[in-house]
Design an enzyme around this catalytic site. Structure first.
Site: not given
Length: 190
Positions: A14, A90, A129, A135, A146
């Site tokens: 995204k 969401r 990532r 992160r 998630r």
């Protein structure tokens, strides 16, 4: 005005595709993740509240997200080219609240673009990532939580946007150029 909801599981691309859309079409961008990370970094009350949800892999309460979103959206002014909503809505109640918030401004969502990526690929991308960006929410345990939240609470949005006549499915596996080309076809035909 082309307000776009870019939709997909964590790691579906995204953010990457949003950057390309911003460059090509001059759209604004609201990434709820970026907005929340900024609040957390700045140690605001909102940031502290948001962090407690994020650490559990849970979604931020709807009222809180809509309030944040409306404030950020209004910063673009009345005559913008459109905004990409990245990471929001969401849930169906959030989609309904977004529709209402935009209606109040005489605006609407022009399209919902779903980036569809197989779960094994999502895990690979997110772990990579996490290693590259540091992160905290990109670790295997949190990623699994998630993805469960995404499938149980977020996937019903696909049907909601289909009923609204705004859903566009994009195969999110393949080259960046091919994926972006498919998205451009959707945007150019709005």
């Amino acid at each position: 005005m082309k307000n776009i909801v870019i939709f997909g599981a964590p790691g579906s691309g995204k953010g990457t595709q949003s950057d390309l859309l911003i460059e090509k079409y001059g759209l604004g961008h609201i990434s709820t993740g970026d907005v929340l990370r900024n609040e957390i970094k700045n140690g605001t009350e909102l940031g502290k509240t948001a962090q407690s949800y994020i650490e559990k892999g849970a979604l931020i309460p709807d009222e809180l997200m809509i309030s944040i979103l409306a404030n950020v959206y209004d910063l673009f002014g009345k005559d913008h080219a459109g905004v990409i909503f990245d990471g929001f809505p969401r849930t169906i109640p959030q989609a309904e609240a977004l529709k209402k918030m935009l209606d109040e401004r005489g605006h609407k969502v022009a399209a919902m673009i779903e980036l569809d990526v197989p779960e094994e690929e999502l895990m690979t991308r997110l772990i990579k990532r996490g290693k590259e960006s540091g992160r905290a929410d990109d670790n295997e345990e949190t990623i699994k939580k998630r993805l469960v939240v995404y499938h149980s609470q977020t996937m019903p949005l696909v049907e909601w946007y289909k009923k609204e006549g705004l859903h566009h499915h994009i195969d999110g596996l393949g080259t960046l150029d091919r994926i972006f080309g498919d998205i451009q076809k959707v945007i150019d035909n709005l």
